[in-house]
Write an enzyme that holds these catalytic residues in place. Structure first.
Site, short mmCIF file in Angstrom:
data_model
loop_
_atom_site.label_atom_id
_atom_site.label_comp_id
_atom_site.label_asym_id
_atom_site.label_seq_id
_atom_site.Cartn_x
_atom_site.Cartn_y
_atom_site.Cartn_z
N SER A 46 -0.93 106.01 108.72
CA SER A 46 -1.24 106.43 110.09
C SER A 46 -2.68 106.10 110.45
O SER A 46 -2.98 105.73 111.59
CB SER A 46 -0.97 107.92 110.28
OG SER A 46 -1.75 108.70 109.38
N GLU A 47 -3.61 106.22 109.48
CA GLU A 47 -5.00 105.82 109.69
C GLU A 47 -5.60 105.21 108.43
O GLU A 47 -5.25 105.61 107.31
CB GLU A 47 -5.88 107.00 110.13
CG GLU A 47 -5.71 107.43 111.57
CD GLU A 47 -4.78 108.62 111.71
OE1 GLU A 47 -4.54 109.04 112.85
OE2 GLU A 47 -4.29 109.11 110.68
N THR A 48 -6.50 104.27 108.65
CA THR A 48 -7.35 103.69 107.61
C THR A 48 -8.78 103.76 108.12
O THR A 48 -9.03 103.48 109.30
CB THR A 48 -6.97 102.22 107.34
OG1 THR A 48 -5.61 102.16 106.89
CG2 THR A 48 -7.88 101.59 106.28
#
Length: 279
Positions: A46-48
């Site tokens: 979902s996020e990096t």
């Protein structure tokens, strides 16, 4: 390409692999925007996040937060996860008990307890107030509920464009089977109370167009905590549960601060993968 330090961490659960995962590239020097986006698509989380040198005097580091589709100005679980990975990688904050993170939304202060748990100061809510009846009708349609089931509702934007609705109970929140195709551009948070004396005070769920249901969401818990504080639905610290329907065990600790109508949002972060990445 060169070798850069990398970590993958699990955020907001005391049980490993039951929180929200985050990939952290701990040296993003010389990477272009296209590089950052390509890596974020590849990790497929979902996020990096990508750590860079700060551009303002009082920050300890700068972070850029990417989804597979674009950059976010702020997000909660990436904030705690990045701070945790930065500390493990040898980062030393100017103040021993407070890490100052620079992001596109400004400076975020992250407090470190004597036990090592991290909690960020919730950013200011940029839009609040009740939802229009037209928007509320769309939300109820997407959630598959009657308008009469909505106990309260509020815009709770703090970077992400959250709108929150409150239902009568945590069990009703867990029963929802929303039509995600009906969300449109809406980012919907749903909250309901557990019975008094339960392990957790509230159950939260987060539905995002194009993504689906998010396992554990720091930004939503932050703005919902501010909303509960403004409306006298909370007076002291509480623990929120999230991710139950997805087989997760998210636990988010929300604590009022000395600053009026603001909260700290914290939880357990565990490093699951530590190594390097070629980028």
């Amino acid at each position: 390409m060169r070798t850069r330090p990398f970590a993958q961490v699990d955020v907001f659960s005391p049980v490993p692999y039951l929180g929200n995962p985050l990939a952290v590239i701990l040296d993003a020097t010389d990477l272009t925007d296209a590089d950052l986006q390509r890596i974020a698509r590849w990790t497929n989380l979902s996020e990096t996040t990508f750590v860079l040198a700060p551009t303002v005097e009082y920050a300890d580091y700068r972070v850029r937060i990417f989804t597979p589709d674009g950059e976010l100005p702020f997000a909660g679980h990436p904030t705690l996860g990045t701070a945790h990975a930065w500390l493990e990688n040898g980062g030393t904050p100017r103040c021993p008990d407070v890490i100052v993170q620079e992001c596109a939304d400004g400076l975020v202060r992250i407090h470190r307890s004597s036990a090592g748990e991290l909690a960020f100061e919730a950013p200011e809510t940029t839009r609040s107030g009740p939802v229009s009846e037209a928007d509320l009708k769309r939300i109820c349609t997407a959630l598959g509920i009657d308008r009469a089931e909505v106990v309260d509702h509020q815009w709770v934007m703090n970077g992400p464009q959250w709108v929150a609705v409150m239902l009568s109970s945590a069990s009703r929140v867990l029963e929802l089977r929303p039509d995600l195709s009906a969300l449109g551009e809406l980012e919907i948070g749903v909250v309901g109370p557990y019975p008094e004396g339960s392990e957790c005070a509230w159950e939260l769920r987060a539905f995002i167009a194009g993504i689906g249901e998010d396992p554990v969401t720091g930004s939503l818990n932050a703005s919902v905590g501010q909303w509960l504080l403004r409306t006298d639905r909370m007076a002291g610290p509480y623990t929120a549960s999230q991710g139950t329907v997805l087989g997760r065990a998210g636990r988010v600790r929300v604590t009022p601060t000395a600053v009026r109508e603001n909260v700290l949002v914290g939880g357990t972060v565990t490093t699951m993968v530590r190594g390097s990445i070629e980028a």
